[in-house]
Write an enzyme that holds these catalytic residues in place. Structure first.
Site, PDB file in Angstrom:
ATOM      1  CG  HIS A  58       5.995   9.365  18.861  1.00 25.52           C
ATOM      2  ND1 HIS A  58       6.965   8.145  19.110  1.00 25.52           N
ATOM      3  CD2 HIS A  58       6.805  10.425  17.978  1.00 25.52           C
ATOM      4  CE1 HIS A  58       7.917   8.208  18.515  1.00 25.52           C
ATOM      5  NE2 HIS A  58       8.049   9.255  17.922  1.00 25.52           N
ATOM      6  CG  HIS A  66       4.834   9.444  10.057  1.00 25.94           C
ATOM      7  ND1 HIS A  66       5.425  10.749   9.854  1.00 25.94           N
ATOM      8  CD2 HIS A  66       5.625   8.539  10.304  1.00 25.94           C
ATOM      9  CE1 HIS A  66       6.789  10.504  10.210  1.00 25.94           C
ATOM     10  NE2 HIS A  66       6.651   9.251  10.716  1.00 25.94           N
TER      11      HIS A  66
END
Length: 175
Positions: free
Chosen positions: A37, A121
């Site tokens: 995620h 990220h």
């Protein structure tokens, strides 16, 4: 108490492509596909009242669908050694706007301000002192470029800490 965070979940095709990069660093604790995620805001432990306030606050956040692209890899360091490997999410004005809106909503819900800079990220692996060097992995995956995907919702996740890894469960989704 519940340990929660707000994130964007990549589609299965992106998760599968990221799983293909997860090798070559002995001792790394690679993430499962279900745990991949883009964290917009880590909140931490909250009681049931604060949990309800966060859900209410997130319902007020407007998401205008936008494209997200993974390009490149990197790592975070702590105590002078690598702590995590990640896939870089290209910064965009739309992603920054969403993250800022989530942060403002968290503050309205009574959460303390986030002090860390937002670095978009997807964490791929956690590292410890016993993990092998990461230089070869970074070089091999540095040109990672995946097809973009359209972010049309974000979600509230609960994180349950296990013996070897955290288990993330989606609690609520916000269009």
């Amino acid at each position: 108490m519940r340990r929660i965070f707000i994130a964007l979940r990549p589609p299965d095709s992106v998760c599968e492509a990221l799983l293909d990069t997860m090798e070559g660093v002995p001792g790394a604790r690679w993430q499962d596909a279900d745990n991949l995620h883009v964290t917009l805001r880590f909140i931490g432990e909250v009681d049931r009242h604060a949990f309800a306030d966060v859900i209410t606050a997130m319902e007020s956040v407007s998401l205008h669908p936008f494209e997200i692209k993974v390009a490149g890899v990197g790592h975070f360091e702590g105590r002078n050694r690598p702590r995590a490997l990640w896939a870089r999410v290209e910064p965009s004005a739309s992603l920054a706007d969403l993250q800022h809106s989530v942060e403002i909503a968290c503050r309205r819900a009574g959460m303390s301000p986030e002090t860390r800079r937002f670095v978009p990220h997807i964490t791929l692996a956690r590292l410890n002192a016993g993990s092998a060097p990461i230089g070869d992995w970074l070089a091999a995956n540095g040109a990672l470029a995946l097809p973009s995907w359209r972010a049309e919702s974000f979600a509230l996740f609960e994180s349950e800490l296990g013996r070897s890894e955290a288990i993330y469960q989606e609690i609520a989704q916000f269009p």
